[in-house]
Design a protein around this motif. Sequence first.
Motif, PDB file in Angstrom:
ATOM      1  N   THR A 137       0.829  -1.200   0.000  1.00 22.17           N
ATOM      2  CA  THR A 137       0.000   0.000   0.000  1.00 22.17           C
ATOM      3  C   THR A 137       0.861   1.245   0.000  1.00 22.17           C
ATOM      4  N   ALA A 138       1.955   1.201   0.753  1.00 18.38           N
ATOM      5  CA  ALA A 138       2.855   2.358   0.803  1.00 18.38           C
ATOM      6  C   ALA A 138       3.485   2.621  -0.552  1.00 18.38           C
ATOM      7  N   ASP A 139       3.844   1.540  -1.273  1.00 17.68           N
ATOM      8  CA  ASP A 139       4.424   1.707  -2.605  1.00 17.68           C
ATOM      9  C   ASP A 139       3.426   2.372  -3.547  1.00 17.68           C
ATOM     10  N   ARG A 140       2.180   1.917  -3.479  1.00 17.32           N
ATOM     11  CA  ARG A 140       1.145   2.517  -4.328  1.00 17.32           C
ATOM     12  C   ARG A 140       0.941   3.983  -3.966  1.00 17.32           C
ATOM     13  N   THR A 141       0.890   4.249  -2.652  1.00 18.85           N
ATOM     14  CA  THR A 141       0.685   5.624  -2.192  1.00 18.85           C
ATOM     15  C   THR A 141       1.819   6.525  -2.647  1.00 18.85           C
ATOM     16  N   ASN A 142       3.023   5.991  -2.637  1.00  9.68           N
ATOM     17  CA  ASN A 142       4.177   6.770  -3.076  1.00  9.68           C
ATOM     18  C   ASN A 142       4.062   7.128  -4.548  1.00  9.68           C
ATOM     19  N   LEU A 143       3.651   6.161  -5.373  1.00 11.19           N
ATOM     20  CA  LEU A 143       3.484   6.426  -6.801  1.00 11.19           C
ATOM     21  C   LEU A 143       2.401   7.472  -7.046  1.00 11.19           C
ATOM     22  N   ILE A 144       1.271   7.343  -6.345  1.00 12.55           N
ATOM     23  CA  ILE A 144       0.193   8.307  -6.498  1.00 12.55           C
ATOM     24  C   ILE A 144       0.642   9.680  -6.014  1.00 12.55           C
ATOM     25  N   GLY A 145       1.399   9.707  -4.922  1.00  7.22           N
ATOM     26  CA  GLY A 145       1.903  10.977  -4.410  1.00  7.22           C
ATOM     27  C   GLY A 145       2.806  11.677  -5.416  1.00  7.22           C
ATOM     28  N   ARG A 146       3.658  10.891  -6.065  1.00  5.36           N
ATOM     29  CA  ARG A 146       4.546  11.477  -7.080  1.00  5.36           C
ATOM     30  C   ARG A 146       3.755  11.983  -8.282  1.00  5.36           C
ATOM     31  N   ALA A 147       2.715  11.216  -8.653  1.00  7.09           N
ATOM     32  CA  ALA A 147       1.870  11.643  -9.771  1.00  7.09           C
ATOM     33  C   ALA A 147       1.149  12.943  -9.428  1.00  7.09           C
ATOM     34  N   LYS A 148       0.605  13.027  -8.218  1.00  5.90           N
ATOM     35  CA  LYS A 148      -0.103  14.238  -7.802  1.00  5.90           C
ATOM     36  C   LYS A 148       0.851  15.440  -7.754  1.00  5.90           C
ATOM     37  N   GLU A 149       2.055  15.194  -7.278  1.00  2.51           N
ATOM     38  CA  GLU A 149       3.045  16.271  -7.216  1.00  2.51           C
ATOM     39  C   GLU A 149       3.365  16.807  -8.611  1.00  2.51           C
ATOM     40  N   TYR A 150       3.497  15.879  -9.564  1.00  2.00           N
ATOM     41  CA  TYR A 150       3.770  16.305 -10.942  1.00  2.00           C
ATOM     42  C   TYR A 150       2.596  17.116 -11.492  1.00  2.00           C
ATOM     43  N   ILE A 151       1.383  16.639 -11.230  1.00  2.00           N
ATOM     44  CA  ILE A 151       0.196  17.354 -11.702  1.00  2.00           C
ATOM     45  C   ILE A 151       0.125  18.742 -11.074  1.00  2.00           C
ATOM     46  N   ASP A 152       0.408  18.839  -9.782  1.00  2.00           N
ATOM     47  CA  ASP A 152       0.352  20.131  -9.095  1.00  2.00           C
ATOM     48  C   ASP A 152       1.340  21.141  -9.696  1.00  2.00           C
ATOM     49  N   CYS A 153       2.445  20.628 -10.203  1.00  2.00           N
ATOM     50  CA  CYS A 153       3.461  21.517 -10.783  1.00  2.00           C
ATOM     51  C   CYS A 153       3.207  21.838 -12.248  1.00  2.00           C
ATOM     52  N   HIS A 154       2.395  21.012 -12.927  1.00  2.00           N
ATOM     53  CA  HIS A 154       2.236  21.166 -14.379  1.00  2.00           C
ATOM     54  C   HIS A 154       0.773  21.222 -14.824  1.00  2.00           C
ATOM     55  N   TYR A 155      -0.156  21.404 -13.898  1.00  2.00           N
ATOM     56  CA  TYR A 155      -1.586  21.346 -14.238  1.00  2.00           C
ATOM     57  C   TYR A 155      -1.981  22.338 -15.323  1.00  2.00           C
ATOM     58  N   TYR A 156      -1.268  23.462 -15.414  1.00  2.00           N
ATOM     59  CA  TYR A 156      -1.617  24.517 -16.381  1.00  2.00           C
ATOM     60  C   TYR A 156      -1.094  24.211 -17.786  1.00  2.00           C
ATOM     61  N   GLU A 157      -0.309  23.144 -17.911  1.00  2.00           N
ATOM     62  CA  GLU A 157       0.206  22.745 -19.209  1.00  2.00           C
ATOM     63  C   GLU A 157      -0.745  21.726 -19.845  1.00  2.00           C
ATOM     64  N   ASN A 158      -0.493  21.387 -21.083  1.00  2.00           N
ATOM     65  CA  ASN A 158      -1.316  20.395 -21.785  1.00  2.00           C
ATOM     66  C   ASN A 158      -0.791  18.993 -21.480  1.00  2.00           C
ATOM     67  N   ILE A 159      -0.855  18.623 -20.190  1.00  2.00           N
ATOM     68  CA  ILE A 159      -0.270  17.344 -19.770  1.00  2.00           C
ATOM     69  C   ILE A 159      -1.238  16.198 -20.035  1.00  2.00           C
ATOM     70  N   THR A 160      -0.680  14.999 -20.184  1.00  2.00           N
ATOM     71  CA  THR A 160      -1.463  13.803 -20.449  1.00  2.00           C
ATOM     72  C   THR A 160      -1.134  12.730 -19.418  1.00  2.00           C
ATOM     73  N   GLN A 161      -1.977  11.744 -19.355  1.00  2.00           N
ATOM     74  CA  GLN A 161      -1.739  10.611 -18.464  1.00  2.00           C
ATOM     75  C   GLN A 161      -0.429   9.911 -18.813  1.00  2.00           C
ATOM     76  N   THR A 162      -0.158   9.797 -20.106  1.00  2.00           N
ATOM     77  CA  THR A 162       1.086   9.152 -20.546  1.00  2.00           C
ATOM     78  C   THR A 162       2.300   9.924 -20.068  1.00  2.00           C
ATOM     79  N   GLN A 163       2.231  11.228 -20.144  1.00  2.00           N
ATOM     80  CA  GLN A 163       3.349  12.075 -19.715  1.00  2.00           C
ATOM     81  C   GLN A 163       3.619  11.909 -18.223  1.00  2.00           C
ATOM     82  N   VAL A 164       2.563  11.883 -17.417  1.00  2.00           N
ATOM     83  CA  VAL A 164       2.723  11.717 -15.979  1.00  2.00           C
ATOM     84  C   VAL A 164       3.268  10.326 -15.657  1.00  2.00           C
ATOM     85  N   ALA A 165       2.721   9.312 -16.328  1.00  2.00           N
ATOM     86  CA  ALA A 165       3.175   7.937 -16.097  1.00  2.00           C
ATOM     87  C   ALA A 165       4.652   7.781 -16.452  1.00  2.00           C
ATOM     88  N   ASP A 166       5.067   8.350 -17.572  1.00  2.00           N
ATOM     89  CA  ASP A 166       6.475   8.289 -17.971  1.00  2.00           C
ATOM     90  C   ASP A 166       7.365   8.944 -16.926  1.00  2.00           C
TER      91      ASP A 166
END
Length: 251
Positions: A137-166
């Motif tokens: 569960t902690a591993d999953r939470t860490n991945l989601i946390g990193r994804a959310k952090e990326y979104i918070d920093c780039h939400y105003y850009e034309n970001i995609t799910q693929t870009q965040v996953a990469d």
Amino acid sequence: MCLSLIIADDEDIVRNSLEKYILLHTERFAKVYTAANGRETLELVLRYKPDIMLLDVQMPGLNGLEVLNEASKAGCMPVTVIFSGYDEFAYAQEALRYGAKDYILKPSRSSDIFNRLMEIADEVESQKNGDSTSIVTADRTNLIGRAKEYIDCHYYENITQTQVADNIGITPGYLSTLFTKNTGLRFADYLNQVRINHACAYLRQNYLKTYEIAFKVGFRDEKYFSKVFKKLTGVSPKEYRNGKTGNIAPF
């Protein structure tokens, strides 16, 4: 914990491409065995006792159901996902009665198969480690946390799910699965909520026009922005600006 996997399929291109894809996208499997027929599959199962098996139904020597039957008798049944074509659906159903965990219909994308195997790997690790469910569960939470952090920093850009996953080193499909399980939202819905929360802040400041706010938070169309805004808050941007309370909860 590293797991072991068997990929059993009599089609060389399917078997080899899946092996390469899995080894490229994860290090969770210490061993990935491949088999081109039923007898070879059963020998690998009996010899190495793998944790997970992706098993084709129609193979020479022994078919998938016979492999499952013999493995079950020997007491070394891996967690099995049946891989079958539409015309073999009845076999897939019977395989579930033999103890298979799930089935995937051919043809399927490597990424979809990979995502299902990752979900099963999570379950196997949890069962093996007992109380270590919290580690998974902690591993999953860490991945989601990193994804959310990326979104918070780039939400105003034309970001995609693929870009965040990469960016966080997983497949887009697996990111989608994690998002749904951990947030109850699809990736696109979460991104829209982040954007609308920021839009609310700009509207309260009351110095930018609506179309300017739309572009500033990542939307490329004012009408679509207004539609999403009202869907999430229950009010239009204009109504919100004029003091009518929306119902979106801040993150």
